[in-house]
Design a protein around this motif. Structure first.
Motif, PDB file in Angstrom:
ATOM      1  N   ALA A   1       0.815  -1.190  -0.056  1.00  0.00           N
ATOM      2  CA  ALA A   1      -0.074  -0.039   0.109  1.00  0.00           C
ATOM      3  C   ALA A   1       0.955   1.090   0.017  1.00  0.00           C
ATOM      4  O   ALA A   1       1.811   1.433   0.921  1.00  0.00           O
ATOM      5  N   LEU A   2       0.739   2.171  -0.840  1.00  0.00           N
ATOM      6  CA  LEU A   2       1.616   3.306  -1.008  1.00  0.00           C
ATOM      7  C   LEU A   2       0.542   4.593  -0.834  1.00  0.00           C
ATOM      8  O   LEU A   2      -0.534   4.795  -1.475  1.00  0.00           O
ATOM      9  N   THR A   3       0.943   5.214   0.424  1.00  0.00           N
ATOM     10  CA  THR A   3       0.061   6.413   0.681  1.00  0.00           C
ATOM     11  C   THR A   3       0.926   7.862   0.654  1.00  0.00           C
ATOM     12  O   THR A   3       1.891   7.820   0.940  1.00  0.00           O
ATOM     13  N   ASN A   4      -0.012   9.014   0.276  1.00  0.00           N
ATOM     14  CA  ASN A   4       0.475  10.178   0.692  1.00  0.00           C
ATOM     15  C   ASN A   4       0.441  10.763   1.848  1.00  0.00           C
ATOM     16  O   ASN A   4      -0.522  10.998   2.277  1.00  0.00           O
ATOM     17  N   ILE A   5       1.872  11.087   2.352  1.00  0.00           N
ATOM     18  CA  ILE A   5       1.655  11.042   3.869  1.00  0.00           C
ATOM     19  C   ILE A   5       1.498  12.565   3.911  1.00  0.00           C
ATOM     20  O   ILE A   5       1.282  12.874   5.452  1.00  0.00           O
ATOM     21  N   ASP A   6       1.505  13.201   3.178  1.00  0.00           N
ATOM     22  CA  ASP A   6       1.096  14.772   3.209  1.00  0.00           C
ATOM     23  C   ASP A   6      -0.295  15.109   3.287  1.00  0.00           C
ATOM     24  O   ASP A   6      -0.801  16.072   3.842  1.00  0.00           O
ATOM     25  N   ASP A   7      -1.242  14.055   2.955  1.00  0.00           N
ATOM     26  CA  ASP A   7      -2.693  14.210   3.251  1.00  0.00           C
ATOM     27  C   ASP A   7      -3.125  13.922   4.614  1.00  0.00           C
ATOM     28  O   ASP A   7      -2.454  12.833   5.158  1.00  0.00           O
ATOM     29  N   LYS A   8      -3.834  14.736   5.081  1.00  0.00           N
ATOM     30  CA  LYS A   8      -4.207  14.427   6.485  1.00  0.00           C
ATOM     31  C   LYS A   8      -4.799  12.924   6.806  1.00  0.00           C
ATOM     32  O   LYS A   8      -4.645  12.586   7.785  1.00  0.00           O
ATOM     33  N   ASN A   9      -5.279  12.524   5.845  1.00  0.00           N
ATOM     34  CA  ASN A   9      -5.979  11.171   5.816  1.00  0.00           C
ATOM     35  C   ASN A   9      -4.917  10.020   5.290  1.00  0.00           C
ATOM     36  O   ASN A   9      -5.548   9.030   5.323  1.00  0.00           O
ATOM     37  N   GLY A  10      -3.724  10.539   4.980  1.00  0.00           N
ATOM     38  CA  GLY A  10      -3.061   9.529   4.324  1.00  0.00           C
ATOM     39  C   GLY A  10      -2.820   8.236   5.188  1.00  0.00           C
ATOM     40  O   GLY A  10      -2.709   7.020   4.800  1.00  0.00           O
ATOM     41  N   MET A  11      -2.492   8.304   6.525  1.00  0.00           N
ATOM     42  CA  MET A  11      -2.080   7.298   7.218  1.00  0.00           C
ATOM     43  C   MET A  11      -3.294   6.468   7.948  1.00  0.00           C
ATOM     44  O   MET A  11      -3.214   5.364   8.133  1.00  0.00           O
TER      45      MET A  11
ATOM     46  N   MET B   1      -5.942   5.929   6.028  1.00  0.00           N
ATOM     47  CA  MET B   1      -6.370   5.152   4.952  1.00  0.00           C
ATOM     48  C   MET B   1      -5.486   3.511   5.103  1.00  0.00           C
ATOM     49  O   MET B   1      -6.299   2.741   4.839  1.00  0.00           O
ATOM     50  N   VAL B   2      -4.319   3.384   5.544  1.00  0.00           N
ATOM     51  CA  VAL B   2      -3.889   2.221   5.628  1.00  0.00           C
ATOM     52  C   VAL B   2      -3.541   1.856   6.947  1.00  0.00           C
ATOM     53  O   VAL B   2      -3.016   0.463   7.275  1.00  0.00           O
ATOM     54  N   GLN B   3      -4.350   2.219   8.073  1.00  0.00           N
ATOM     55  CA  GLN B   3      -4.116   1.994   9.591  1.00  0.00           C
ATOM     56  C   GLN B   3      -4.616   0.582   9.640  1.00  0.00           C
ATOM     57  O   GLN B   3      -4.238  -0.261  10.688  1.00  0.00           O
ATOM     58  N   ASN B   4      -5.625   0.001   8.802  1.00  0.00           N
ATOM     59  CA  ASN B   4      -6.219  -1.404   9.282  1.00  0.00           C
ATOM     60  C   ASN B   4      -5.735  -2.367   8.194  1.00  0.00           C
ATOM     61  O   ASN B   4      -6.096  -3.534   7.971  1.00  0.00           O
ATOM     62  N   SER B   5      -4.818  -1.831   7.259  1.00  0.00           N
ATOM     63  CA  SER B   5      -4.224  -2.679   5.977  1.00  0.00           C
ATOM     64  C   SER B   5      -3.209  -3.591   6.307  1.00  0.00           C
ATOM     65  O   SER B   5      -2.172  -3.521   7.327  1.00  0.00           O
ATOM     66  N   LYS B   6      -3.531  -4.962   5.911  1.00  0.00           N
ATOM     67  CA  LYS B   6      -2.517  -6.197   6.264  1.00  0.00           C
ATOM     68  C   LYS B   6      -1.281  -5.934   5.136  1.00  0.00           C
ATOM     69  O   LYS B   6      -0.293  -6.780   5.358  1.00  0.00           O
ATOM     70  N   ALA B   7      -1.522  -5.120   4.167  1.00  0.00           N
ATOM     71  CA  ALA B   7      -0.479  -4.899   3.308  1.00  0.00           C
ATOM     72  C   ALA B   7       0.634  -4.245   3.444  1.00  0.00           C
ATOM     73  O   ALA B   7       0.910  -3.377   4.746  1.00  0.00           O
ATOM     74  N   GLU B   8       2.068  -4.109   3.063  1.00  0.00           N
ATOM     75  CA  GLU B   8       3.157  -3.691   3.320  1.00  0.00           C
ATOM     76  C   GLU B   8       2.978  -2.246   3.204  1.00  0.00           C
ATOM     77  O   GLU B   8       2.770  -1.848   1.892  1.00  0.00           O
ATOM     78  N   VAL B   9       3.042  -1.180   3.921  1.00  0.00           N
ATOM     79  CA  VAL B   9       2.986   0.243   3.781  1.00  0.00           C
ATOM     80  C   VAL B   9       4.054   0.919   3.516  1.00  0.00           C
ATOM     81  O   VAL B   9       5.145   0.840   4.088  1.00  0.00           O
ATOM     82  N   HIS B  10       3.980   1.729   2.389  1.00  0.00           N
ATOM     83  CA  HIS B  10       5.058   2.703   1.929  1.00  0.00           C
ATOM     84  C   HIS B  10       4.402   4.288   1.714  1.00  0.00           C
ATOM     85  O   HIS B  10       3.211   4.301   1.409  1.00  0.00           O
ATOM     86  N   THR B  11       5.518   5.123   1.998  1.00  0.00           N
ATOM     87  CA  THR B  11       4.770   6.450   1.870  1.00  0.00           C
ATOM     88  C   THR B  11       5.540   7.364   0.505  1.00  0.00           C
ATOM     89  O   THR B  11       6.594   7.148   0.748  1.00  0.00           O
ATOM     90  N   TYR B  12       4.932   8.510   0.130  1.00  0.00           N
ATOM     91  CA  TYR B  12       5.586   9.439  -0.523  1.00  0.00           C
ATOM     92  C   TYR B  12       4.967  10.848  -0.273  1.00  0.00           C
ATOM     93  O   TYR B  12       3.874  10.947   0.387  1.00  0.00           O
TER      94      TYR B  12
ATOM     95  N   GLN C   1       6.285  17.209   1.697  1.00  0.00           N
ATOM     96  CA  GLN C   1       6.325  17.987   2.921  1.00  0.00           C
ATOM     97  C   GLN C   1       6.831  17.219   3.997  1.00  0.00           C
ATOM     98  O   GLN C   1       7.547  17.959   4.707  1.00  0.00           O
ATOM     99  N   HIS C   2       6.458  16.224   4.124  1.00  0.00           N
ATOM    100  CA  HIS C   2       7.107  15.384   5.272  1.00  0.00           C
ATOM    101  C   HIS C   2       8.013  14.159   5.080  1.00  0.00           C
ATOM    102  O   HIS C   2       8.200  13.872   3.816  1.00  0.00           O
ATOM    103  N   ALA C   3       8.707  13.886   5.964  1.00  0.00           N
ATOM    104  CA  ALA C   3       9.636  12.758   5.555  1.00  0.00           C
ATOM    105  C   ALA C   3       8.971  11.445   5.185  1.00  0.00           C
ATOM    106  O   ALA C   3       7.994  11.200   5.640  1.00  0.00           O
ATOM    107  N   ALA C   4       9.270  10.873   4.165  1.00  0.00           N
ATOM    108  CA  ALA C   4       8.597   9.915   3.540  1.00  0.00           C
ATOM    109  C   ALA C   4       9.613   8.786   2.868  1.00  0.00           C
ATOM    110  O   ALA C   4      10.828   9.164   2.649  1.00  0.00           O
ATOM    111  N   ASP C   5       9.261   7.647   2.663  1.00  0.00           N
ATOM    112  CA  ASP C   5      10.056   6.575   1.862  1.00  0.00           C
ATOM    113  C   ASP C   5      10.413   7.053   0.658  1.00  0.00           C
ATOM    114  O   ASP C   5      11.510   6.748  -0.035  1.00  0.00           O
TER     115      ASP C   5
END
Length: 481
Positions: free
Chosen positions: A232-242, A244-255, A258-262
């Motif tokens: 799962a790849l999520t936009n960490i700058d969006d206030k709902n970015g994390m 979205m993936v809080q209940n995901s079983k997938a491996e989470v990555h960020t982009y 503004q903020h530190a990201a993968d």
């Protein structure tokens, strides 16, 4: 195919004959013929259960329903399920041999950026030499073969049939837009994703979801359903970015920007010709414009890397990509620059106007043509008008796709968001063709005209009738004839 094979993995009660041979699946009773399994779905306007009798008369050998009819034909199997929509998705996957498991299916959900991201991912992987599928708002593709598209996300039958064609054509990847409607309506039930991307979430589709909380929950449902082993790849700058993936079983990555990201990006320079970017410490020039496109490019970059493509190769190809049709698309004439964009949400319009404002010179006037669609979220209408008025020198309010609503009523609701001062800089022209012509006539050499809302669309819908209408075409005529 035998009924028990089609209903495999579905929690159901089967009434009537168990040994049934099924020749076809349908949820539209008009398409039922001998040997069809008919699925009765409860829609927002029509209940498919009312068509069960007619489907049986046309030759249906099996019926899937949430409620058994009072009278059941002797030679017909009735399959009672809790959710017909979900059952259709699972049966479609069974019927077409689970095609989503035979390629790497990458889905993207979010309010804005979906079409650009999947379109450019498709182009990139074609350039890399892969057979690649595309499921988007604009067009569906198998390699370079174009197929018609209706909804952003097709119904379960159409989707699985399309994926089967992709697999049979040798496609290794498919990039797909996933709408919030599709998640709620179970159109993607039974479909397996190798990866999921979240772009952003802002005000939209509240006519369907009613509340932002429900809209967010619909998007989140896509990531919660991703299987273990997917990413799962999520936009960490969006206030709902994390979120979205809080209940995901997938491996989470960020982009993000503004903020530190993968996967991180910095905009060095932004012009009408393109952007100078720093992506993970590597500088490159790209042809896309605007901060919102920097996010799209980061989603593309990160997705390609997560799919195993070398970073250097991804960066090289990023610099060659051009915008999707109707996304910040240029048309010029008489020294005037016109930009046609699909921006039909408050956030998208704000992004486009903000991008133009950050690039244009003080002497360049911005004239924005904008409308709002009928039979859709009414609460965003005054907000759209206000955003246009705040960021533009002049505004032309006009029709988008009024559908079954009166265009004048839509414009009244848009005008309600404007102050007297903003109204003094606003022109109201119901006819969209005339509105575009007027905006182009207002512009002098060096000025910018933004035509927002319809982008790639080639039609205008009025009272259920779609007539040819192309913003790019109309702008070209207005500037060059």
């Amino acid at each position: 195919m035998k009924l028990q094979d089609i209903t495999k993995g579905i929690d159901a009660e089967i009434h009537g004959p168990q040994e049934v041979e099924v020749k076809d699946l349908q949820f539209d009773s008009r398409h039922v013929s001998d040997g069809t399994l008919f699925v009765a779905q409860r829609g927002t306007k029509v209940d498919g259960h009312t068509f069960i009798g007619g489907a049986v008369e046309k030759g249906a050998v099996a019926v899937v329903c949430e409620e058994l009819p009072d009278k059941m034909a002797e030679k017909v199997a009735y399959i009672k399920v809790a959710d017909s929509n979900k059952a259709l998705g699972l049966m479609a996957a069974n019927y077409y041999g689970h095609p989503s498991e035979q390629l790497k299916l990458i889905g993207i959900t979010g309010t804005n950026g979906k079409t650009t991201t999947v379109t450019l991912l498709h182009r990139m992987f074609r350039l890399l030499g892969y057979h690649t599928g595309l499921v988007s708002t604009i067009v569906n593709k198998i390699d370079e073969e174009e197929l018609p598209t209706g909804h952003t996300t097709p119904d379960a039958l159409e989707l699985n049939q399309l994926l089967r064609k992709m697999v049979d054509a040798g496609c290794k990847y498919c990039f797909m837009e996933v709408s919030s409607h599709a998640v709620v309506q179970q159109r993607i039930a039974g479909v397996q994703y190798a990866g999921g991307i979240f772009s952003n979430i802002t005000h939209d589709h509240l006519d369907f979801h009613k509340t932002m909380a429900a809209y967010i929950a619909a998007k989140q449902g896509f990531f919660t359903a991703l299987p273990k082993g997917a990413w799962a790849l999520t936009n960490i700058d969006d206030k709902n970015g994390m979120v979205m993936v809080q209940n995901s079983k997938a491996e989470v990555h960020t982009y993000g920007l503004q903020h530190a990201a993968d996967f991180h990006c910095k905009i060095i320079e932004n012009t009408f010709e393109g952007m100078h970017l720093d992506i993970d410490g590597n500088e490159l020039w790209c042809r896309l414009v605007g901060r919102f496109n920097a996010y799209n490019l980061m989603a593309i970059y990160a997705t390609a890397v997560l799919c195993g493509v070398e970073k250097s190769e991804v960066l090289r190809l990023l610099s060659t990509l051009e915008a999707a049709p109707g996304r910040f698309q240029y048309v010029s004439g008489r020294g005037i620059t016109a930009i046609v964009d699909y921006a039909h949400t408050p956030d998208a319009l704000q992004n486009v106007i903000g991008t133009i404002d950050g690039i244009r010179k003080p002497t360049q006037m911005l004239i924005t043509v904008v409308g709002c669609g009928g039979d859709r979220d009414r609460t965003k209408r005054p907000e759209m008008a206000q955003i246009a008025a705040e960021g533009s020198d002049k505004v032309v309010l006009t029709s988008d796709n009024p559908r079954t609503e009166k265009p004048e009523s839509i414009l009244d609701e848009m005008e309600a968001g404007l102050t007297p001062q903003q109204l003094s800089r606003t022109v109201r022209i119901t006819d969209r063709r005339q509105a575009i012509r007027t905006a182009c006539m207002m512009a002098k050499e060096g000025d910018i005209v933004l035509v927002a809302g319809k982008g790639h669309e080639k039609y205008q819908e009025v009272n259920g009738v779609r007539s040819h209408f192309d913003d790019v075409e109309e702008v070209g005529k207005a500037l060059n004839n």
